[in-house]
Design a protein around this motif. Sequence first.
Motif, PDB file in Angstrom:
ATOM      1  N   VAL A  10       0.835  -1.202   0.000  1.00  0.00           N
ATOM      2  CA  VAL A  10       0.000   0.000   0.000  1.00  0.00           C
ATOM      3  C   VAL A  10       0.867   1.248   0.000  1.00  0.00           C
ATOM      4  O   VAL A  10       1.873   1.326   0.711  1.00  0.00           O
ATOM      5  CB  VAL A  10      -0.916   0.010   1.247  1.00  0.00           C
ATOM      6  N   HIS A  11       0.452   2.241  -0.792  1.00  0.00           N
ATOM      7  CA  HIS A  11       1.045   3.571  -0.733  1.00  0.00           C
ATOM      8  C   HIS A  11      -0.060   4.558  -0.361  1.00  0.00           C
ATOM      9  O   HIS A  11      -1.105   4.618  -1.029  1.00  0.00           O
ATOM     10  CB  HIS A  11       1.641   3.955  -2.082  1.00  0.00           C
ATOM     11  N   ASN A  12       0.139   5.320   0.727  1.00  0.00           N
ATOM     12  CA  ASN A  12      -0.848   6.288   1.198  1.00  0.00           C
ATOM     13  C   ASN A  12      -0.521   7.686   0.684  1.00  0.00           C
ATOM     14  O   ASN A  12       0.640   8.105   0.707  1.00  0.00           O
ATOM     15  CB  ASN A  12      -0.877   6.325   2.727  1.00  0.00           C
ATOM     16  N   VAL A  13      -1.558   8.396   0.224  1.00  0.00           N
ATOM     17  CA  VAL A  13      -1.395   9.791  -0.187  1.00  0.00           C
ATOM     18  C   VAL A  13      -2.445  10.624   0.531  1.00  0.00           C
ATOM     19  O   VAL A  13      -3.580  10.179   0.736  1.00  0.00           O
ATOM     20  CB  VAL A  13      -1.511   9.974  -1.711  1.00  0.00           C
ATOM     21  N   ALA A  14      -2.057  11.845   0.930  1.00  0.00           N
ATOM     22  CA  ALA A  14      -2.938  12.695   1.729  1.00  0.00           C
ATOM     23  C   ALA A  14      -2.730  14.148   1.366  1.00  0.00           C
ATOM     24  O   ALA A  14      -1.702  14.527   0.795  1.00  0.00           O
ATOM     25  CB  ALA A  14      -2.657  12.488   3.222  1.00  0.00           C
ATOM     26  N   ARG A  67       2.569  13.570   1.010  1.00  0.00           N
ATOM     27  CA  ARG A  67       1.728  14.749   1.178  1.00  0.00           C
ATOM     28  C   ARG A  67       1.615  15.512  -0.141  1.00  0.00           C
ATOM     29  O   ARG A  67       2.633  15.928  -0.715  1.00  0.00           O
ATOM     30  CB  ARG A  67       2.304  15.684   2.250  1.00  0.00           C
ATOM     31  N   ALA A  68       0.386  15.676  -0.626  1.00  0.00           N
ATOM     32  CA  ALA A  68       0.147  16.500  -1.812  1.00  0.00           C
ATOM     33  C   ALA A  68       0.204  17.973  -1.410  1.00  0.00           C
ATOM     34  O   ALA A  68      -0.065  18.320  -0.261  1.00  0.00           O
ATOM     35  CB  ALA A  68      -1.212  16.156  -2.420  1.00  0.00           C
ATOM     36  N   PRO A  69       0.532  18.871  -2.339  1.00  0.00           N
ATOM     37  CA  PRO A  69       0.764  20.264  -1.951  1.00  0.00           C
ATOM     38  C   PRO A  69      -0.466  21.165  -1.868  1.00  0.00           C
ATOM     39  O   PRO A  69      -0.428  22.194  -1.188  1.00  0.00           O
ATOM     40  CB  PRO A  69       1.701  20.772  -3.052  1.00  0.00           C
ATOM     41  N   THR A  70      -1.550  20.823  -2.549  1.00  0.00           N
ATOM     42  CA  THR A  70      -2.666  21.768  -2.664  1.00  0.00           C
ATOM     43  C   THR A  70      -3.424  21.918  -1.354  1.00  0.00           C
ATOM     44  O   THR A  70      -3.972  20.949  -0.817  1.00  0.00           O
ATOM     45  CB  THR A  70      -3.642  21.342  -3.777  1.00  0.00           C
ATOM     46  N   ARG A  71      -3.494  23.151  -0.850  1.00  0.00           N
ATOM     47  CA  ARG A  71      -4.241  23.460   0.367  1.00  0.00           C
ATOM     48  C   ARG A  71      -5.715  23.660   0.027  1.00  0.00           C
ATOM     49  O   ARG A  71      -6.062  24.079  -1.077  1.00  0.00           O
ATOM     50  CB  ARG A  71      -3.670  24.712   1.035  1.00  0.00           C
TER      51      ARG A  71
END
Length: 245
Positions: free
Chosen positions: A180-184, A233-237
């Motif tokens: 598994v790869h988690n992205v948030a 961690r993705a960058p878009t706030r």
Amino acid sequence: MKIAVIGGTGLIGSKVVERLKADGHEAVPSSKSTGVDVISGEGVEKAVAGADVVVDLTNSPTFDDAAPEFFRQSMGNLLAAARKAGVGHFVMLSIVGVDQVPELDYYRAKTLQEELLAAGPVPYSIVRATQFMEFMDAVMSWTADGDTVRLPTTPIQPIAAQEVADAVAEAAVGSPLRGVHNVAGPEVFPLDELGRITLTARPNGRTVVTDDTAGMFAVVRGDVLTGKGDASRAPTRYADWLASH
């Protein structure tokens, strides 16, 4: 590389196809609208024939107790076709913390889907994402009553759909993780606060009332739906996403 994107016309699927094509790959979208039915199996073998990778972005039409059977049937048909076609990598999209919320039928169904893939005959990667920013309006509609939206304080770490699609596309062209790869997203909010931020940016006369018994996220314990230390961690706030949409 030829990549069969099953469910390739939906919110995430269409973005995955676009990203893969931009990167020079042959991405072929399939869905019911293209004659592929993952439940009956109609068109599935043709959809995966000649593919190096299969990406499964199909989704159950309901969130209730019918969802497990949807994923059991769909994964069975897709894995059988992928093995017959000699596919070397199978990628699916799931949810961060999905196996930590057994009270929800849909989360149990997605956990089953993961388990079937992991036990199957094709090397695999599972991409788990936190809640999509695009779904916030729908989440608020589930517990809206007149001018009031009732939301619990459940911690949520929203991520933009484009960044989910990017993570899936990157997994598809990489080596199988056999895990598994988690992205948030970059920020964690209580869900009720996220609702207030949304309605401040998009006022419609409704207000948010905190109610820790309201909606499907009320049964979530602690911060299991947020990305932990191993998550990318993705960058878009969220505020920036709201401003651009």
